[in-house]
Design a protein around this motif. Structure first.
Motif, mmCIF file in Angstrom:
data_model
loop_
_atom_site.group_PDB
_atom_site.id
_atom_site.type_symbol
_atom_site.label_atom_id
_atom_site.label_comp_id
_atom_site.label_asym_id
_atom_site.label_seq_id
_atom_site.Cartn_x
_atom_site.Cartn_y
_atom_site.Cartn_z
ATOM 1 N N ALA A 119 0.847 -1.200 0.000
ATOM 2 C CA ALA A 119 0.000 0.000 0.000
ATOM 3 C C ALA A 119 0.884 1.251 0.000
ATOM 4 O O ALA A 119 1.867 1.326 0.732
ATOM 5 C CB ALA A 119 -0.909 -0.011 1.211
ATOM 6 N N ILE A 120 0.529 2.211 -0.830
ATOM 7 C CA ILE A 120 1.291 3.459 -0.950
ATOM 8 C C ILE A 120 0.523 4.576 -0.233
ATOM 9 O O ILE A 120 -0.654 4.798 -0.512
ATOM 10 C CB ILE A 120 1.496 3.833 -2.445
ATOM 11 C CG1 ILE A 120 2.214 2.702 -3.192
ATOM 12 C CG2 ILE A 120 2.239 5.145 -2.576
ATOM 13 C CD1 ILE A 120 3.606 2.400 -2.710
ATOM 14 N N PRO A 121 1.186 5.293 0.680
ATOM 15 C CA PRO A 121 0.508 6.375 1.403
ATOM 16 C C PRO A 121 -0.063 7.424 0.460
ATOM 17 O O PRO A 121 0.550 7.759 -0.547
ATOM 18 C CB PRO A 121 1.628 6.998 2.253
ATOM 19 C CG PRO A 121 2.732 6.005 2.268
ATOM 20 C CD PRO A 121 2.585 5.164 1.050
ATOM 21 N N LEU A 122 -1.236 7.913 0.782
ATOM 22 C CA LEU A 122 -1.963 8.977 0.075
ATOM 23 C C LEU A 122 -2.523 8.572 -1.281
ATOM 24 O O LEU A 122 -3.495 9.145 -1.734
ATOM 25 C CB LEU A 122 -1.089 10.229 -0.129
ATOM 26 C CG LEU A 122 -0.580 10.931 1.107
ATOM 27 C CD1 LEU A 122 0.304 12.109 0.712
ATOM 28 C CD2 LEU A 122 -1.716 11.406 1.977
ATOM 29 N N MET A 123 -1.931 7.607 -1.953
ATOM 30 C CA MET A 123 -2.309 7.324 -3.338
ATOM 31 C C MET A 123 -3.422 6.289 -3.472
ATOM 32 O O MET A 123 -4.009 6.157 -4.532
ATOM 33 C CB MET A 123 -1.083 6.877 -4.137
ATOM 34 C CG MET A 123 -0.054 7.969 -4.303
ATOM 35 S SD MET A 123 1.342 7.477 -5.321
ATOM 36 C CE MET A 123 0.585 7.351 -6.930
ATOM 37 N N LYS A 124 -3.664 5.495 -2.445
ATOM 38 C CA LYS A 124 -4.699 4.455 -2.490
ATOM 39 C C LYS A 124 -4.466 3.461 -3.633
ATOM 40 O O LYS A 124 -5.390 3.043 -4.309
ATOM 41 C CB LYS A 124 -6.084 5.077 -2.586
ATOM 42 C CG LYS A 124 -6.462 5.898 -1.374
ATOM 43 C CD LYS A 124 -7.857 6.438 -1.482
ATOM 44 C CE LYS A 124 -8.371 7.120 -0.276
ATOM 45 N NZ LYS A 124 -7.702 8.197 0.308
ATOM 46 N N VAL A 125 -3.193 3.151 -3.876
ATOM 47 C CA VAL A 125 -2.795 2.150 -4.867
ATOM 48 C C VAL A 125 -1.682 1.312 -4.246
ATOM 49 O O VAL A 125 -1.178 1.629 -3.172
ATOM 50 C CB VAL A 125 -2.300 2.784 -6.192
ATOM 51 C CG1 VAL A 125 -3.379 3.576 -6.867
ATOM 52 C CG2 VAL A 125 -1.074 3.639 -5.947
ATOM 53 N N LYS A 126 -1.283 0.269 -4.967
ATOM 54 C CA LYS A 126 -0.150 -0.539 -4.517
ATOM 55 C C LYS A 126 1.046 -0.255 -5.415
ATOM 56 O O LYS A 126 0.896 0.020 -6.599
ATOM 57 C CB LYS A 126 -0.505 -2.021 -4.562
ATOM 58 C CG LYS A 126 -1.514 -2.389 -3.504
ATOM 59 C CD LYS A 126 -1.621 -3.875 -3.340
ATOM 60 C CE LYS A 126 -2.569 -4.125 -2.177
ATOM 61 N NZ LYS A 126 -2.165 -5.224 -1.372
ATOM 62 N N GLY A 127 2.234 -0.331 -4.817
ATOM 63 C CA GLY A 127 3.460 -0.083 -5.548
ATOM 64 C C GLY A 127 4.643 -0.477 -4.710
ATOM 65 O O GLY A 127 4.499 -1.109 -3.662
ATOM 66 N N VAL A 128 5.826 -0.104 -5.149
ATOM 67 C CA VAL A 128 7.063 -0.364 -4.415
ATOM 68 C C VAL A 128 7.484 0.971 -3.820
ATOM 69 O O VAL A 128 7.592 1.974 -4.526
ATOM 70 C CB VAL A 128 8.163 -0.932 -5.352
ATOM 71 C CG1 VAL A 128 9.411 -1.250 -4.566
ATOM 72 C CG2 VAL A 128 7.645 -2.172 -6.068
#
Length: 131
Positions: A119-128
């Motif tokens: 989970a990526i902060p603020l973006m509401k998506v997943k990433g590295v």
């Protein structure tokens, strides 16, 4: 003189690499973002990126963001998957108030992949994510 220069530790500013759908080209693309999770705006954000290994180095990419508001993010660049075999480095310098901050974020080779998504902060998506 050098001992008098103080560069404070960076907290609350991250680099994320996100795999997202490109509506224009109908492809899955990997994009790098800078995230400001602070309660303060960042001014004159300078980002210098490149990829490198023992035998190879990519060209250098530079980006300037005049202001990155508090609790926001901005796209830095598209990353081609061939670059994931290299170390990908993001050198970030910015001002918060009258204080200059600097940090280097490094995604080691082969660490940007679908198994590393979170989970990526603020973006509401997943990433590295690199903190």
């Amino acid at each position: 003189m050098k001992k008098d220069i103080e560069i404070p530790e960076v907290e609350g500013v991250y680099i994320a690499v996100v795999n997202e759908f490109n509506d224009v080209y109908k492809t899955q693309d990997w994009n790098a973002y800078i995230i400001n999770d602070k309660d303060q705006d960042l001014d004159v954000v300078l980002i210098v990126t490149n990829g490198y290994s023992d035998q190879k180095i990519t060209s250098t990419f530079r980006k300037k963001i005049d202001k990155l508001p508090a609790k926001s993010y901005a796209k830095i660049e598209l990353l081609q998957e061939e670059l994931f075999a290299l170390n990908n480095q993001f050198k970030v310098t910015f001002f918060e108030g009258n204080t200059m901050f600097e940090k280097t974020y490094v995604f080691r080779k082969n660490t940007i992949n679908e198994r590393a998504l979170q989970a990526i902060p603020l973006m509401k998506v997943k990433g590295v994510l690199k903190k």
